[in-house]
Design a protein around this motif. Structure first.
Motif, PDB file in Angstrom:
ATOM      1  N   MET A  20       0.210  -5.430   8.066  1.00 32.71           N
ATOM      2  CA  MET A  20       0.017  -4.197   8.681  1.00 32.71           C
ATOM      3  C   MET A  20       1.411  -3.089   8.953  1.00 32.71           C
ATOM      4  N   LEU A  21       2.254  -3.901   9.450  1.00 33.51           N
ATOM      5  CA  LEU A  21       3.464  -3.312   9.856  1.00 33.51           C
ATOM      6  C   LEU A  21       4.649  -3.507   8.762  1.00 33.51           C
ATOM      7  N   THR A  22       4.631  -3.993   7.733  1.00 32.95           N
ATOM      8  CA  THR A  22       5.578  -3.879   6.529  1.00 32.95           C
ATOM      9  C   THR A  22       4.938  -3.928   5.334  1.00 32.95           C
ATOM     10  N   ASN A  23       5.771  -3.946   4.160  1.00 35.62           N
ATOM     11  CA  ASN A  23       5.429  -3.763   2.828  1.00 35.62           C
ATOM     12  C   ASN A  23       5.572  -5.050   2.227  1.00 35.62           C
ATOM     13  N   ALA A  24       5.599  -6.145   2.908  1.00 35.78           N
ATOM     14  CA  ALA A  24       5.732  -7.477   2.396  1.00 35.78           C
ATOM     15  C   ALA A  24       4.613  -7.889   1.614  1.00 35.78           C
ATOM     16  N   ASP A  25       4.794  -8.656   0.620  1.00 39.25           N
ATOM     17  CA  ASP A  25       3.937  -9.332  -0.201  1.00 39.25           C
ATOM     18  C   ASP A  25       3.333 -10.471   0.771  1.00 39.25           C
ATOM     19  N   THR A  26       1.522 -10.182   0.852  1.00 38.53           N
ATOM     20  CA  THR A  26       1.220 -11.241   1.584  1.00 38.53           C
ATOM     21  C   THR A  26       0.283 -12.169   0.888  1.00 38.53           C
ATOM     22  N   GLU A  27       0.014 -11.791  -0.096  1.00 34.21           N
ATOM     23  CA  GLU A  27      -1.051 -12.518  -0.889  1.00 34.21           C
ATOM     24  C   GLU A  27      -0.828 -13.841  -1.010  1.00 34.21           C
ATOM     25  N   ASP A  28       0.325 -14.367  -1.735  1.00 34.93           N
ATOM     26  CA  ASP A  28       0.317 -15.684  -1.680  1.00 34.93           C
ATOM     27  C   ASP A  28       0.499 -16.534  -0.370  1.00 34.93           C
ATOM     28  N   LEU A  29       0.901 -15.687   0.703  1.00 37.11           N
ATOM     29  CA  LEU A  29       0.997 -16.358   2.013  1.00 37.11           C
ATOM     30  C   LEU A  29      -0.370 -16.410   2.513  1.00 37.11           C
ATOM     31  N   VAL A  30      -1.239 -15.602   2.300  1.00 33.96           N
ATOM     32  CA  VAL A  30      -2.393 -15.952   2.880  1.00 33.96           C
ATOM     33  C   VAL A  30      -3.510 -16.872   2.108  1.00 33.96           C
ATOM     34  N   THR A  31      -3.300 -16.689   1.091  1.00 34.20           N
ATOM     35  CA  THR A  31      -4.022 -17.796   0.039  1.00 34.20           C
ATOM     36  C   THR A  31      -3.492 -19.131   0.463  1.00 34.20           C
ATOM     37  N   ALA A  32      -2.154 -19.490   0.507  1.00 32.67           N
ATOM     38  CA  ALA A  32      -1.745 -20.893   0.869  1.00 32.67           C
ATOM     39  C   ALA A  32      -2.032 -21.154   2.310  1.00 32.67           C
ATOM     40  N   ALA A  33      -2.097 -20.213   3.388  1.00 29.05           N
ATOM     41  CA  ALA A  33      -2.325 -20.541   4.397  1.00 29.05           C
ATOM     42  C   ALA A  33      -4.145 -20.991   4.449  1.00 29.05           C
ATOM     43  N   GLU A  81      -5.077   3.612  11.795  1.00 27.82           N
ATOM     44  CA  GLU A  81      -4.780   4.999  11.189  1.00 27.82           C
ATOM     45  C   GLU A  81      -4.021   6.057  11.787  1.00 27.82           C
ATOM     46  N   GLU A  82      -4.122   5.872  13.287  1.00 29.59           N
ATOM     47  CA  GLU A  82      -3.429   6.813  13.969  1.00 29.59           C
ATOM     48  C   GLU A  82      -1.847   6.238  14.292  1.00 29.59           C
ATOM     49  N   ARG A  83      -1.866   4.928  14.352  1.00 30.79           N
ATOM     50  CA  ARG A  83      -0.470   4.387  14.638  1.00 30.79           C
ATOM     51  C   ARG A  83       0.853   4.779  13.516  1.00 30.79           C
ATOM     52  N   PRO A  84       1.684   5.490  13.884  1.00 31.03           N
ATOM     53  CA  PRO A  84       2.752   5.665  13.039  1.00 31.03           C
ATOM     54  C   PRO A  84       3.446   4.618  12.667  1.00 31.03           C
ATOM     55  N   ASP A  85       3.308   3.299  13.002  1.00 29.65           N
ATOM     56  CA  ASP A  85       4.124   2.043  12.327  1.00 29.65           C
ATOM     57  C   ASP A  85       3.229   1.410  11.581  1.00 29.65           C
ATOM     58  N   ALA A  86       1.918   1.797  11.365  1.00 26.78           N
ATOM     59  CA  ALA A  86       0.749   0.890  10.659  1.00 26.78           C
ATOM     60  C   ALA A  86       0.952   1.394   9.114  1.00 26.78           C
ATOM     61  N   LEU A  87       1.332   0.410   8.415  1.00 24.99           N
ATOM     62  CA  LEU A  87       1.298   0.788   6.931  1.00 24.99           C
ATOM     63  C   LEU A  87       0.019   0.714   6.091  1.00 24.99           C
ATOM     64  N   ARG A  88      -0.785  -0.475   6.526  1.00 30.80           N
ATOM     65  CA  ARG A  88      -1.862  -0.782   6.012  1.00 30.80           C
ATOM     66  C   ARG A  88      -2.828  -1.361   6.833  1.00 30.80           C
ATOM     67  N   HIS A  89      -4.153  -1.395   6.489  1.00 26.14           N
ATOM     68  CA  HIS A  89      -5.195  -1.813   7.407  1.00 26.14           C
ATOM     69  C   HIS A  89      -4.981  -3.252   7.438  1.00 26.14           C
ATOM     70  N   THR A  90      -5.183  -3.628   8.704  1.00 23.67           N
ATOM     71  CA  THR A  90      -5.185  -5.330   8.863  1.00 23.67           C
ATOM     72  C   THR A  90      -5.931  -6.125   8.050  1.00 23.67           C
ATOM     73  N   TYR A  91      -7.329  -5.677   7.918  1.00 18.77           N
ATOM     74  CA  TYR A  91      -8.138  -6.577   6.998  1.00 18.77           C
ATOM     75  C   TYR A  91      -7.884  -6.616   5.683  1.00 18.77           C
ATOM     76  N   THR A  92      -6.842  -5.815   5.201  1.00 21.32           N
ATOM     77  CA  THR A  92      -6.628  -5.869   3.662  1.00 21.32           C
ATOM     78  C   THR A  92      -5.936  -7.196   3.404  1.00 21.32           C
ATOM     79  N   LEU A  93      -5.334  -7.673   4.534  1.00 15.45           N
ATOM     80  CA  LEU A  93      -4.737  -9.096   4.402  1.00 15.45           C
ATOM     81  C   LEU A  93      -5.915 -10.001   3.603  1.00 15.45           C
ATOM     82  N   LEU A  94      -7.106 -10.092   4.047  1.00 15.49           N
ATOM     83  CA  LEU A  94      -7.885 -10.856   3.555  1.00 15.49           C
ATOM     84  C   LEU A  94      -8.469 -10.853   2.043  1.00 15.49           C
ATOM     85  N   LEU A  95      -8.002  -9.694   1.336  1.00 15.96           N
ATOM     86  CA  LEU A  95      -8.474  -9.343  -0.062  1.00 15.96           C
ATOM     87  C   LEU A  95      -8.413 -10.510  -0.885  1.00 15.96           C
ATOM     88  N   PRO A  96      -7.246 -11.199  -0.873  1.00 17.87           N
ATOM     89  CA  PRO A  96      -7.092 -12.464  -1.747  1.00 17.87           C
ATOM     90  C   PRO A  96      -8.105 -13.476  -1.458  1.00 17.87           C
TER      91      PRO A  96
END
Length: 711
Positions: A392-405, A443-458
């Motif tokens: 949510m708070l960074t632009n880091a690539d999380t796809e490989d991390l959540v898959t490995a987790a 959506e209202e948080r200025p520091d939120a870059l993406r919806h948290t639930y999108t972490l789980l897309l992979p």
């Protein structure tokens, strides 16, 4: 002449029937490998332990208990004839691998050392699957140095003139569950604590500056009313540099820091600083204090300080496992923060600290390098939170991390049940990310870059939250229907995803994936919408097949249960429409599921309560359609009697069904009511005249207008 045994094994016991045979049986591999002698002192058993001891030991004798552990152990020593002596407690048992111990005793190195320490592994649960703590205990000694025990409690060896020549046997393990009750605050543990503390307090009176005694009191007295005072006294003795302060200071300050943080003592920061300044190379400082200091500074959002301690901890832990960090530490006390689980927990938290410090590659590196096999459910939730924050708070690539987790926590290590629990906790923990309120907040948080639930897309197709994330990301009804076909556990699917699909006109339940009634009831109850929204969904359902009829019934039942029938501000017409639709669906559903004999007043006892109420509702509205308001009211009363849970709905229908309401009063009746009301206002409420007026036929004629507020 009988050959002298190489090893004497000494045990003292009293009423240890729970564990004594386990202890003695575990010695068999050692007794088969080398000549051994088992010598046991019974200090007053009454539970059958003595008979068990006599089946295994070479010597068993009575030793009346005199509140002195050293005395009892010395009595065992006096009856032992081996070249070496090993002491074991009855609630311990020896690991099956005794090769290191036997090699030492049979080799020339045994001649170069007069004593040895072994690993004592303290378990926290009786199933031995939970965390444990290892420490080195001096249990092995050469009889040639004429050893004696000293100390009424927490006794230790005394061998004047023989310092320095000892060995640590790192692969010789004594498993121990004697402190499980103590750690769980059980009765047996509390009794052991009271016994030990009474003896230690007596020793402290005689030796008020003995740091070894104060360390033992800190370790044994957590339930004592003056425990924090004892802790502060111990720290003060270290600060005053009393004898042995350099040896006992590190573990004492370790306890002070850990307990101080839990108790929120004001000295914690000062104690951390002193431990780091005075004992920078101690394992207690570099592992235990660093672990607690990491949490302490993290709680204060001092991320740089927290990161520094976390890095010290991980580096020191690696050195400790390589045997290069303060190898004597465990001879003095237990390292408490060195387990693999604690290491993974700190790595997860440190990754989140790195995220706060914008050290994203380091955060990713820690999360990618976790040992998922040791995670428990609570640490799995920490992992999920760290990944969600990173998403949510960074632009880091999380796809490989959540898959490995996901793959890591799903691996059957140490067993499939543990993996199942990890998956369950992970999925349940991420559910709030799907809530509409959570998404709106993000959506209202200025520091939120993406919806948290999108972490789980992979994880689409791998777990239900992953499928739900993919559903929320599409508007296409055909694609949504395709995703729904992959769902295996409907109870684990976030209801917001199903609600999203239904609002886009996806036909549900899927024809190719029928559901049972219980599952449909559960899904309807979990849908995110308000009762009115459930009603709107139900009105779109065509009852062309039994599955769709059951789904409509599930939606309406959820709406009826959630509707606030007592509220006066809702749309009354909407409430009446909901009740009519519920009755119509129940009528069709009951006709599908029950015989005509059951669907009579005499046969209703066969139906569940809510179905009985539904039958009465259907009969009531049929009567109303036929113009029989009296029968409508009777059926409502009967329905209420059959299912008291639905009293608010029955009362609502009785109050708001137009056909049951009295005709509007005539102008003449309203005038009469006003006259009576004026007459009553002229008297004190307690005046007998008021009672007489209320008893009159005139008052009874207009009472409903006066008392009901119609005038």
């Amino acid at each position: 002449m009988e050959k002298r045994p190489l090893l004497s094994i000494g045990i003292i016991f009293k009423n240890e029937i729970r564990c004594l045979e386990r202890c003695l049986k575990s010695l068999q591999p050692l007794r088969e490998a080398i000549p051994c002698q088992v010598v046991m002192a019974d200090t007053g058993s009454t539970d059958g332990s003595r008979a068990v001891a006599e089946r295994y030991a070479d010597i068993v004798f009575d030793f009346p208990w005199i509140d002195d552990f050293a005395a009892a152990r010395n009595a065992v020593l006096d009856r032992s004839s081996g070249k070496w002596f090993l002491t074991i407690d009855s609630d311990e048992w020896m690991d099956g691998d005794v090769s290191e111990l036997t090699d030492f005793l049979q080799s020339r190195s045994g001649e170069k050392n007069f004593a040895g320490a072994v690993v004592v592994r303290n378990y926290t649960t009786y199933d031995f699957n939970g965390p444990y703590m290892d420490f080195f205990a001096g249990r092995l000694v050469s009889m040639e140095v004429h050893p004696r025990y000293v100390g009424a409690v927490h006794e230790r060896w005394n061998w004047p003139g023989c310092s320095g020549r000892h060995i640590i046997l790192r692969r010789t393990v004594l498993h121990h569950d004697g402190y499980v009750e103590f750690n769980r605050d059980g009765a047996a543990g509390r009794e052991k604590e009271r016994r030990n503390m009474a003896l230690l307090r007596e020793k402290a009176k005689r030796e008020p500056e003995n740091l070894a005694i104060f360390l033992q009191m800190v370790e044994s007295g957590k339930h004592e009313p003056d425990f924090l005072e004892i802790l502060r006294q111990a720290v003060e003795l270290v600060e005053k540099r009393k004898p042995l302060w350099q040896v006992m200071g590190p573990p004492i300050l370790r306890y002070a820091v850990a307990i101080g943080r839990i108790e929120k003592l004001p000295e914690v920061g000062e104690w951390i600083q002193k431990a780091e300044e005075w004992f920078p190379d101690s394992a207690f400082t570099r592992i235990d204090v660093a672990f607690v200091a990491f949490a302490y500074f993290l709680e204060q959002d001092e991320f740089e300080e927290a990161a520094r301690r976390g890095e010290i901890y991980l580096k020191s832990l690696a050195e400790d496992r390589a045997g290069t960090l303060d190898p004597q530490a465990r001879l003095r006390s237990v390292l408490q923060m060195d387990s693999a689980l604690q290491e993974q927990a700190l790595k997860i938290s440190l990754a989140d600290v790195y995220r706060n410090l914008e050290r994203l590659e380091e955060a990713r590196g820690l999360l990618a390098g976790l040992d998922f096999s040791v995670l428990d459910p609570a640490t799995t939730e920490k992992l999920a939170q760290a990944l969600m924050n990173l998403r949510m708070l960074t632009n880091a690539d999380t796809e490989d991390l959540v898959t490995a987790a996901w793959e890591g926590i799903s691996a059957p290590a140490p067993d499939e049940e543990t993996a199942r629990q990890r998956r369950k906790h992970f999925c349940e923990f991420v559910l709030p990310a799907f809530h509409a309120a959570t998404r709106e907040t993000e959506e209202e948080r200025p520091d939120a870059l993406r919806h948290t639930y999108t972490l789980l897309l992979p994880l689409r197709g791998k777990c239900e939250p992953g499928t739900a994330a993919a559903m929320l990301e599409t508007e296409d009804a055909a694609r949504l229907e395709s995703l729904l076909t992959t769902v295996e556990d409907w109870t684990a699917l976030p209801p917001e995803a199903l609600d999203h699909a239904l609002r886009r006109s996806v036909r549900f339940p899927l024809p190719e994936k029928p559901l049972n009634v219980e599952t449909m009831d559960l899904l309807a109850a979990r849908l995110a919408g308000e009762p009115e929204a459930l009603f709107r969904l139900a009105r779109t359902v065509e009852w062309d097949v039994p599955q769709m009829l059951c789904w409509a019934r599930a939606l309406l039942l959820a709406a009826v249960r959630a509707f606030d029938w007592k509220e006066d501000t809702f749309d009354k017409e909407g409430g009446l429409a909901l009740a009519r639709r519920f009755a119509a669906v129940e009528k069709a559903f009951l006709s599908l599921c029950y015989t005509s004999e059951a669907l009579t007043e005499e046969g209703l006892f066969l139906l569940p309560l809510l179905h009985r109420f539904g039958w009465y509702c259907a009969q009531a509205f049929d009567a109303l359609e036929a113009g029989d308001a009296a029968m409508y009211a009777r059926y409502l009363r009967e329905g209420l009697a059959s299912c008291p849970e639905m009293k608010p709905m029955a009362e609502f229908l009785a109050k708001h069904t137009p056909e049951l309401q009295p005709p509007p009063p005539s102008p003449e009746l309203l005038a009469l009511a006003e006259q009576v009301r004026t007459m009553l206002a002229a008297y004190d409420p307690n005046d007998p005249a008021v009672a007489a007026i209320k008893a009159s036929p005139v008052y009874r004629r207009v009472a409903y207008l006066i008392e009901g507020g119609g005038v």
